[in-house]
Every structure is written in structure tokens, then in C-alpha cells.
Design an enzyme around this catalytic site. Sequence first.
Site: not given
Lengths: 717, 404
Positions: A325-327, A329
Amino acid sequence: MNKLNNRNKQKKRRENRSRYGQFLLLLCLGVFLCMVLRFTYVSVFKNVGGYNLSEMAKSLYTQSNVISAKRGTIYDANGQPLAEDTNVYTMYAILNKKQVGLDNKPMYITDKEKAAKAISSVLSISYKQALKDLNPSTNAFQVEFGSAGTNISLTQKQKLDSYHISGLNFLQQPSRLYPNGVFASHIIGYASANSNSSDSKVSLTGQMGIEKVYNELLTGKNGYKTTQLNNAGVEVDNGESVNKPAKNGDDVYTTLDYRLQSLLETEMTSVYNQVHPKTMNAVLMNAKTGDILAATQRPTFNATTKQGLSSIWRNTLIQDSYEPGSTMKIFTVASSINSGHYNGNATYHSGKYLVDGKVVPDWNTNGWGNITYNKGFALSSNVAMAHLEQQMGAKTWRNYMNRFQFFTSTNLGFPGEETGSVQFNYPIEQANTAFGQGIQVNAMQMMRALTSIANGGTMLQPRLVTKIVDPKTKKVIKSYPKKVVGHPITANTAKQVIQHMEDVVYKSYGIGGAYKIPGYKIAAKTGTAQVSDGKSGYESGDDSYLYSVAGIAPANNPKYILYITMKQPHLTGTKTASQLMAEIFNPVMRLALEENVNAESENSLKVPSITGKSTSEAKAALKDAGLKYAIIGDGDKVLDQSIDANEKVSKNRMVIVQTNGSKTMANLKGWSRYDVATYCRMAGIDAELDGDGFAYKQSVKPGESLDGGTKVTIKFK
Amino acid sequence: MISKIAEYCHKWHISEHWKRMKFNINAMDYYIFVPFLLLSVIGIIMVYSASSNVSTQIGGTPTGYLIKQSMFVVVSIVIILICLAGNNQFVRKAKFLGIFFFALFGALILLKAFGHSVNGSAGWIPIGPLHVQPAEVAKVYIILRMSQFLASREDRIINGEKSRTHVQVFSIFVMLFLVFIQPDLGGTVINLAIMFAILFGSGVNWRGATLLTSAGLLFGWISLKILSFVFKDGTSIYQIQRITAYSNPFKYANGIGQQLVNSYYALSNGGIFGVGLGNSIQKTGYLPEPNTDFIMAIIAEELGLIGVLFILFLLLTIIVRAFQLGIRSNDTYDTLICYGVGTYMLVQAYFNVGGVIGLLPITGVTFPFISYGGSSMLTLALCIGMILVISAKQKTQKTRRIRY
């Protein structure tokens, strides 16, 4: 006539008697002859039915002279033992009143109330339960105390011994002691006793974790001593004696930090008990060396009691791959910056973005209008990442994934690592990977990649074991130095990424505000990933997410990386996932940072050796040393101290001293979470710690008596 | 307390008997008394040697058993002296035998109801420092009761009147049944042997009696062999496990055969001359019950075959002397007492040694005078006392006969 007849009869009977007596005499001589012959035969020929008795007896006496090698100890970074050879005890109580010693001294429980009180004050069993166990419904000869009465440590046994309770007995068995209970259990693993079929000797074999990976080195080699006993059972040296000393197993020194790991375990348990996620991982790493200072997972098990072992066997830190997920990014932005495609001040339209007719949504599908990429990162915008991926091109992005070494082993040494995979065929799949969907990694790979961000672009090999040492010669047999495994990005890129991560925490619109720690600068990135249902789609519902946070501190000169994942918690609505993870992140990171500060300043105070001394002596010694301390129990003898003797500590550390005698609750006001957790563990009480900072409220009043069944809630602010 | 003793002395006419004591001591049978003393002293020493290790293990002092056994020997000597003073008259009294019977019967029932087992075998009733074993005491009772009964009914038997012997035998069978269900098979068999020796020795046709005794022994031996064969692969029944262990100890060397195998090791270690007093290895935990059931194995280890033969010789002297006194005596009662006592010691010794050297299954029986144990020591002292009285009587009759 009759009289004469009678006399004859009498005479006849007398003769009969004599004759039978002679027969008995003959029989007697025969029996004695038998005994003499048999005795002589066995004693002289030393052979019965083809069995050579003297050989067999000799081997019986020789056999008991095998010298068992001691299994090596596993240490933390500061020399605190995490796994060591020991004896554990199983307790049983004799109830049968006929059990008396030679001097009519009772060897059974004489005062059940007193016994139950003593037992409950030492073991994790309530007074009521102990008393119930001591009063079985059937007329039992002896009773045991369930799991509370097994795997009793030497310290606990000594405590019980100090009460001088007749009839309370202990069975000793060799065992592997994991003194801290639940403590990086899947990483350290466990060794269990296996009996060797050839010599029926019980030895310990590593079954998991470091215990298994380094089993051969830890085991050592049994020695033997074939002493020739002479007839008197005394050793004689006739040249036949062979004396081969045991080679004790080597000691393994890990990178784990006892204090940080303890606190991490406490906090993880607390959160785990609140929302019962499917799994949780947490790893704290020294960014400058790659040393894993603390790492654990949930569910986990207690290596000493094996409680919980059946629920999960996997080391989820490396054996579970998941969509981060967003980690992820962090690495999208880093790649974008490093490849020269990033323009943070440019704007894009947030909310939704179509790639090949498929929607890339932001978590807020209405979006925030036209915003800069910098703000998009802080808001964790998926659309921003999709744009960044398309700007640098799929090929470049895929290349950076390789540079960050996703999908390759972290080489921690544990077997069965899940190295991950990626779906990268279509533009929508390529875009998805930019915000961490459609890509499977494991937690340790994330840590390795994060070292490059925290360490100025230099990526380090995660390290769990620093050296293996021969316990006798103190010679280092193997050492594992710090290892650079790549330079995926430049130092400048790393610096910029950290700044973006600081925005997540400190900008008003940043969504990582929960991770602020007063006095320190934190850089972090949160993540909320949908959990794949294992087929083609994603699980739906409120509890179908994997929440995570990756934090780096201090932001200006990164020393620590802390990464936490929490898969599918059952959120109750009172706390958000971020708040829950902050309950782990903040105290652990704070302790690490404080330790760092302390390490840089002087640790001037030396902890005195007080274990075994009288309580008053101990108090005086601690006072002289200028240390803060707290005493558990009203006894007159010190059984244990929370900080080892001769360790140098700063003046704000508290030494917790355990004595014999009955325990009462201390006033915990103003104590740190670490000290409270240590206190509760040593006092043997169940604690629920709530909040961060310092204790201000406790559910059990100071001065109330404690037993193994006591539960206490402590609030911090 | 003192007044009470004085009262008893008065009751038992002890003061009168003391006058006769001098006479009796002159007629002391040294073939019995000296071996008895020697065995008792060896017993004390060997109990100490065998037990010092064990008693510290169970939380006592190393000298715990030494002191107790010494006390038992002292009390034994007192009992023998009292016997010599009493001329065996008191133990013949119907009232005494009646009380004895009910006390013993009550004790056996008490033991079955509330007693606890020691080593799976019969238990004991603690009275002060003494652990009274009813099975042990029963042996004396049977000797006294059967001898008295058969001697007093001899006239009736001769005249063909009803002697009601079967009633007496039945009551003893009931008692032995209680011993058997303790369970104490060894004790039961020894008691039975004593009873039959007295019955067969009471004057019935000696050919028949000899034949029956031999047949009984043969039957016992054959049953043992059959049972060993049938259960050679083991069984869960405790008593029969002992037979399996006896027939093939090495197969079960780590289980039921452990005692016998370790007993063999002790014998083997000792050889002819022994490893020396106090040097046994087997007593340090390899061989259980080193001070009671397996004391002969420990003696074989420490004092060697020589020591064992010496002890057997001493005991044989006493037993041969007992039978000899019985054969010579004109008095039916005295003869039967002697046969009873002789059989008692013979069977007891054989059962103990048989277990130690693998001639019989292990029955948990002690060796006379040597093994630790108060009940056995005091019971045997009473027996020795009685045959000493009989010997003294024969001597005086002999001197009188010579004088006239």
C-alpha cells in the site's frame, strides 16, 4: 488295654514328629545348599544366563559419565541472555498426611492457606485457584497446579523455597530458558528436548528461528569420560580412562536490544488485544548499520511455555508477502526524484484518474482539487503516484524496484522466505504498483529498501546476528559485519524524500500527525492497502485493510527506522488505525531516541550488584550509586534486579528490585512505560498500558496486595 | 509409669522368675544365642552401611536407620531375657492367645481399610517409633496358636474324639486371606508354610506328611515355571509381573527386571572377597531397598561371597538347632514351637535370598536378623526367646536325669 493302646499311639505320634522334624532338617540343609551354590555361582562366575554381569555393571557405571555439552547462549546486543540452558521445575504438593520424614517431620502440606498464599504470590495463579487445587475433590496423594505449576524458573523455585512449606516438591528437568517470555519469539525461535535413541540422552535441538539456523554451532559436542571404576567404585587410572571434555555450544550475539524489544512486545500485545488483527509485524532498525534492534510479530508465542505456538508457525516478517500500500509511495517518489522526473511544485487534478479506462481513485474520491505533487504525497494521493509512474515510465519504475531489491531474498539466513512478486503487464497494473497495490513484498524487504532512504542512499543488509563466540576461549568464530548491498538513490534524493515524509507528519494537511514525538523530528509515511482475497479481487468491508507506517528519526540525521504493519484489525471506532499504530510507534521510537541521547551523553552511574544481598544493604547501595529504585515485595532478601550489575546507566533509569516476601502495588505515578512494563513483568501481574508518556492513573491502588491473578490497567499521558 | 511397671511385674510374677533366671542363664544355649548376637551386630553394621545413602536422600540423617536398628536389637535382647524368665507359660494362656487373635485380626482389617501401601506391598501401622507389620506378627501368632492347640488336644486326637482342628485351621485361613489381600503374597506363603509344618509335624503319619510336603514344594515349583512360561511376554498384573521379571530379568532390565539385574550386579561386583565395607556402588541408587529386601545383595557386594557364606552359616546354625531341639523334645508343645520357629526362619531366609539371587520372584521379604525392620526383629526375638527356653529345659532335664 485302652491305656496301653493310647501309649502306643502316643509313642507312634512322637516318632512321627521326630521323623518329620528330620525331614524338615534335611529340607533345610537342601535349601541352604541351593542358596550357597547359587550365590557362589553368581559371585564367582559373574555370569547369569549368558549375560556377562561385570561387563554390564561396568558399562552401567561408565554410561553415566557422558558429559553433556551446554547449549550456547543467545545474547542481545548488550550481553543480556535471551535464550540459555537451564533447569526448569514442575511443582507438586504432597497432600497425604502419612508422608512423614524419619524424624516424624511432616512431608505434606500442613497449612493449605499459607501454601496457597505463597504459591499465588510467586506463580501466575490466583490464591483462590491455588487453594482449590490444594483441595481436590478426590482423596489425592499429591496434586499439581496446571500450567502455572510447570516450567517454574530457578528464581521462582527459590522464592517458593524461602517460604519453607513442607510437602511442596519440585521435579527438575533440563530445559531451554527464554527469560523474557514473549520476546522476538519467531526470530529467536526455540529449542526443544529430543531424546537420542542411541544413548537415550536428552539433548536440545533448535526447531525454529536462530535456534534452528545456528543449531549446529549452538549445540556443541558431548564429551565423555570412561573412568574405569575399581571394585570399590573408585576411579583408577590404569591408562584405559579416556577423558574427552565436552565442547560447549557457541554463543550467538544478536543485534536485538533488550529494552527496546521488551517495550515493543508490551505495546504490540496491548494493541493486538484491543483490535485483534490477523497479523502484525514491527521492526526497529538501526539505519546506520542495518542492525535489527527489535522485531516481533503477532500472533506470537511464549518460547518457554510454548503457549501460542500452535496458532502461527510462520515468521511473518519474511514468510508473509503482502501488498504494502501507500508506504510504497516513498519509493515511487524516490525513484521519480532520482530519475530526474519529479517536479514537486507542479500541480495535478486529484480525486480520480483514468488509466486505460480503469479508475485510479484517491482514498478521498472527491479529491482536493488541483494540488501540487508535494501536497499529494503528504495527503497520500494515489493519483499523484500514478502520474509520477507514468512520467518516469514503466521501465524506469520497474528498474528502480530492482534497485531497491524487492523480490530478492533479504539473506537473513532463515529458510522459507517469501520474496514477493509483481503484476506489471498493463498500464493500470504498472500504475497500481506506484501506490503499493499489485505488488507483493515482505516486511524485511521494506526495511532493507528503507535503509537507503534513511542512510543517504546507501542500502544495507538487515542484520540480526553480529558474531558467534566460543564461550571458553572468547574467540570470535564467525562475525557478520555491516554490509552495503546497493546504492539505489543518491544522498540528495534521500534527503528530499525524508523532507516529504516530514511533511506527512508536520504539515497541517499531512495525514501522519499522530506520529509526532515531542522533542524529536519524525519522518513517516502511512499506508492503507486493500487486502487481496487471494483470488482476483480484494476483500471488502471495514476490516479488509492492511495498515502500515514507516518512520525515520531523527529526520535531520536518521538513526532509526521503525516499520509497523497491522493486517485486518477489527476497528471498534474509538481509535483509528493510525492512533493504534502510534501507540506502538511513539513509545518505542521515543525510547530508542532517548537511549541514543543517553548513549551520547555520559552514562555515569554504575549499577551495583545487589542480587542475593539483604534488602537494606541493597537500598543503601542503590542510594550510594545515586540511582532511582523501586522495591517489589516486603522481603529481607533481594532475588533479582531489573538492570544487571556493573551496567552503566543514566540517572533517569530506574532499578526495580525484587525481594522475597509478599508483594504490594507500588505507586507508579510518573513512571515511564518501560519501567511500568518491567515492574509488572517482575511482579508477575497482568498489565494493560494505555496512552503514551508517563503514568498518571492505576486501577490497583498503591499498597494493595498482589498475587499471580492480579490485573492492572495503567494510564499514561 | 513406674508404678504401672511394678504392677505388671507383680501380675506376671516376674520377681519370682528372676530367682530362676540365674539357673536359666547357666543353661543358655550358645549355639543359638551367639549366632543371634553375631547376626544382630552384622545386621546393625550392614543396615548402616546400606542405608546411609538412602536415608540422607529422604531427608533424614545418615545414622537414622543405624540408631533405630540398634534400638530394635536392644529391645530384642530384653524380650529374650523376659522369655527366659517366663518359661513360655504366659504365651500358652488361652486369654493371651484370644486377645492376640482379636488384636491381630483387628489390625489386619484396619490396615485393609485405612492402610496405605508401601512399594505395592503390605503396609504397616505406626505405633510410636515402631511400624507394626501385622503380617509379620501373624507368624508368631500361628506358631503359638497352632502349637498350643495341637499339644493341648493331643489326647482327644489319640482317643479319636473331635479335635475341631479344622475350625482352628479355618480361622487362620481367614486371617491369611486378609494378609493376602493387603496384598502380601510373600507373607501369606510364609505363614502358610509355618502352619503346615506345625500341622504335619504334630504327629500325623510321617510318610504321608513328608510326601505331601514334597508334593506341595513340587507343585509350587511347577506352577512358578508354568506361570513364567505363560507370562514370559509380560502382563499388567503386578504380582505376575514379578514372575516375568524373575524368569527373564535382562529383557526387562530397565523396568520390572531392574531390581534383580542390579542385585546380580552387586553380587558380581563383590565377587569372592567383596569390595570392602561401605564401598558398595549399587547401594548409591542403583539397587532399591538396599537396607531391607536387598541387604544380602549389598552384603555380597561389600563383604563378598565369604561374608554371605558366614551369615548363612550363622543362620543355618540357629535353624538346625531349632529343628534338633524339636526332634529331641518329648513335649509336643515344645517340638511344635521349634518346628514352627525353624520353618519360619528357613522360609523367610529362602524367600529373601531367593529373590536376591534369582531363585524365586521378588516378594519383598526381609532377611532374618539382618534386614532393617522393627516388626521382624522383635518377632524373631520372641522366637529365639522361646527356643532358648526349650533348650534350657532340655538341658536341666538332662542334668537331672544324669544326677538321678
